[in-house]
Design a protein around this motif. Structure first.
Motif, PDB file in Angstrom:
ATOM      1  N   GLY A  92       0.786  -1.219   0.000  1.00 58.41           N
ATOM      2  CA  GLY A  92       0.000   0.000   0.000  1.00 58.41           C
ATOM      3  C   GLY A  92       0.822   1.274   0.000  1.00 58.41           C
ATOM      4  O   GLY A  92       0.276   2.372   0.025  1.00 58.41           O
ATOM      5  N   GLY A  93       2.156   1.128  -0.014  1.00 54.56           N
ATOM      6  CA  GLY A  93       3.046   2.279   0.075  1.00 54.56           C
ATOM      7  C   GLY A  93       3.573   2.427   1.490  1.00 54.56           C
ATOM      8  O   GLY A  93       2.930   2.034   2.469  1.00 54.56           O
ATOM      9  N   GLU A 133      -9.108  -4.963   2.195  1.00 57.56           N
ATOM     10  CA  GLU A 133      -8.381  -3.750   1.816  1.00 57.56           C
ATOM     11  C   GLU A 133      -6.892  -4.032   1.646  1.00 57.56           C
ATOM     12  O   GLU A 133      -6.270  -3.630   0.652  1.00 57.56           O
ATOM     13  CB  GLU A 133      -8.582  -2.664   2.873  1.00 57.56           C
ATOM     14  CG  GLU A 133      -7.788  -1.390   2.628  1.00 57.56           C
ATOM     15  CD  GLU A 133      -7.890  -0.429   3.791  1.00 57.56           C
ATOM     16  OE1 GLU A 133      -6.985  -0.456   4.672  1.00 57.56           O
ATOM     17  OE2 GLU A 133      -8.860   0.333   3.845  1.00 57.56           O
ATOM     18  N   ALA A 134      -6.315  -4.741   2.609  1.00 58.23           N
ATOM     19  CA  ALA A 134      -4.888  -5.065   2.534  1.00 58.23           C
ATOM     20  C   ALA A 134      -4.608  -5.992   1.356  1.00 58.23           C
ATOM     21  O   ALA A 134      -3.613  -5.831   0.633  1.00 58.23           O
ATOM     22  CB  ALA A 134      -4.422  -5.702   3.843  1.00 58.23           C
ATOM     23  N   VAL A 139      -3.155  -7.592  -4.539  1.00 58.23           N
ATOM     24  CA  VAL A 139      -3.728  -8.037  -5.814  1.00 58.23           C
ATOM     25  C   VAL A 139      -3.165  -7.206  -6.955  1.00 58.23           C
ATOM     26  O   VAL A 139      -2.784  -7.736  -8.013  1.00 58.23           O
ATOM     27  CB  VAL A 139      -5.268  -7.953  -5.785  1.00 58.23           C
ATOM     28  CG1 VAL A 139      -5.841  -8.126  -7.187  1.00 58.23           C
ATOM     29  CG2 VAL A 139      -5.859  -9.016  -4.860  1.00 58.23           C
ATOM     30  N   ALA A 140      -3.091  -5.900  -6.739  1.00 50.66           N
ATOM     31  CA  ALA A 140      -2.572  -5.015  -7.784  1.00 50.66           C
ATOM     32  C   ALA A 140      -1.123  -5.362  -8.127  1.00 50.66           C
ATOM     33  O   ALA A 140      -0.729  -5.349  -9.304  1.00 50.66           O
ATOM     34  CB  ALA A 140      -2.670  -3.562  -7.335  1.00 50.66           C
ATOM     35  N   THR A 172      -2.315 -15.061   1.082  1.00 50.12           N
ATOM     36  CA  THR A 172      -3.168 -16.171   0.656  1.00 50.12           C
ATOM     37  C   THR A 172      -4.456 -15.664   0.013  1.00 50.12           C
ATOM     38  O   THR A 172      -4.887 -16.146  -1.048  1.00 50.12           O
ATOM     39  CB  THR A 172      -3.493 -17.073   1.859  1.00 50.12           C
ATOM     40  OG1 THR A 172      -2.271 -17.545   2.446  1.00 50.12           O
ATOM     41  CG2 THR A 172      -4.347 -18.263   1.443  1.00 50.12           C
ATOM     42  N   TYR A 173      -5.079 -14.681   0.641  1.00 48.54           N
ATOM     43  CA  TYR A 173      -6.328 -14.129   0.125  1.00 48.54           C
ATOM     44  C   TYR A 173      -6.084 -13.387  -1.190  1.00 48.54           C
ATOM     45  O   TYR A 173      -6.838 -13.536  -2.159  1.00 48.54           O
ATOM     46  CB  TYR A 173      -6.938 -13.200   1.169  1.00 48.54           C
ATOM     47  CG  TYR A 173      -8.377 -12.803   0.924  1.00 48.54           C
ATOM     48  CD1 TYR A 173      -9.265 -13.651   0.272  1.00 48.54           C
ATOM     49  CD2 TYR A 173      -8.859 -11.580   1.379  1.00 48.54           C
ATOM     50  CE1 TYR A 173     -10.589 -13.291   0.062  1.00 48.54           C
ATOM     51  CE2 TYR A 173     -10.181 -11.206   1.182  1.00 48.54           C
ATOM     52  CZ  TYR A 173     -11.038 -12.065   0.527  1.00 48.54           C
ATOM     53  OH  TYR A 173     -12.354 -11.691   0.326  1.00 48.54           O
ATOM     54  N   ALA A 174      -5.025 -12.602  -1.221  1.00 52.73           N
ATOM     55  CA  ALA A 174      -4.719 -11.838  -2.435  1.00 52.73           C
ATOM     56  C   ALA A 174      -4.439 -12.758  -3.614  1.00 52.73           C
ATOM     57  O   ALA A 174      -4.856 -12.476  -4.749  1.00 52.73           O
ATOM     58  CB  ALA A 174      -3.539 -10.914  -2.195  1.00 52.73           C
TER      59      ALA A 174
END
Length: 310
Positions: A92-93, A133-134, A139-140, A172-174
């Protein structure tokens, strides 16, 4: 040998704090960079609550002046320079998520001897981050980098640190979300990661290393560690999947560890283990396959390459 051309191989590592990556996979990272693979590191926090081993920098502690995350950002830059990794990012930066802190589980706790969440967490603590959100931040990255291999922690984060556990959950989720064509197309084209590994330490090697140090007269080596009751980060060899031989890059790993000076002491047991037992301790790194198909294995039953079979 892998069927993928070395320049086509892409490895993504997701870690909790600066220095985790070097201790866990520094030699492998250096090896894959040297072989021409793309190596991307995502670090989830700045490590604000880490202990400080350099007396003249103790004022950077969270409970004093603060600023440890900014200092460790420089340490991570230096460490990645040593390993040759040019693509390293913060989830996220920088500053999006804070180190959550931890404490050691007391006597009588189910996880006695392991880390557990601290009684109070700072603002923006990664442990308390919204999981979706995390994950979207990652994902990106996954859809941009398109790695064939992902390395992160197991479900216990190796030793229970809440940020390590959260890094496992987010990775794992991403990875699952990134593969879904209809999920958040604004984050890029879908990508399914072929192989996911959990970092691991070989219990037999740790057990042997501690015993050899003590036989050599270092009675304080890994004080509190019972070779017959190792911490949960050490897993028995029958559940390991891959053994990456990277002893040629031990020097780079050691230099990267030295770059993380606030967190790793050159006089500590990690360096003692390397100097007294040999390069094989830190130059051979182990992994558990969590997703994907096991590739060709050697006589020890383990893959020698994370891209095996691809």
């Amino acid at each position: 040998m892998p069927s993928l051309d070395p320049a086509e191989r892409r490895l993504l590592l997701v870690h909790a704090h600066p220095d985790d990556e070097t201790i866990g996979q520094g030699a492998s990272m250096a090896r894959y960079v040297a072989e021409g693979a793309g190596v991307t590191l995502v670090t989830c926090t700045g490590g604000e609550l880490g202990e400080i081993l350099v007396p003249e920098l103790e004022h950077l502690a969270y409970e004093r002046d603060g600023g440890l995350a900014e200092h460790r950002r420089g340490e991570l830059d230096a460490a990645m320079t040593e390993l040759g990794v040019t693509d390293h990012r913060y989830l996220g930066g920088f500053g999006t998520y804070s180190d959550s802190g931890m404490q050691w589980a007391p006597e009588g706790h189910p996880h006695h001897g392991s880390a557990i969440p601290a009684d109070e967490a700072p603002e923006r603590a990664f442990w308390e981050a919204d999981l979706t959100e995390a994950a979207d931040h990652l994902v990106a990255v996954i859809r941009e980098v398109r790695p064939q291999v992902l390395v992160t922690y197991d479900q216990f984060g190796g030793y229970g640190h809440p940020d390590h556990i959260q890094a496992h959950r987010v990775a794992t989720y991403a990875a699952a979300l990134a593969a879904v064509p209809s999920y958040r197309p604004d984050l890029g084209e879908p990508w399914d990661i072929a192989k996911i590994y959990w970092s691991a330490m070989s219990a037999s090697r740790m057990r042997d290393g501690i015993r050899r140090l003590r036989e050599a007269g270092d009675d304080n080596a890994f004080e509190g560690f019972d070779p017959d009751r190792l911490p949960p980060m050490a897993v028995e060899d029958d559940v390991l999947s891959a053994r990456v031989e990277a002893t040629a890059y031990v020097g780079k790993k050691m230099d990267a560890m030295r770059a993380h000076a606030t967190q790793i002491s050159v006089d500590g047991p990690f360096f003692a283990l390397s100097n007294n037992v040999g390069d094989e301790v830190w130059g051979v790194e182990f992994f558990r396959l969590a997703k994907g198909v096991l590739g060709p294995v050697g006589g020890d039953g383990l893959e020698s390459d994370l891209f095996a079979g691809l």
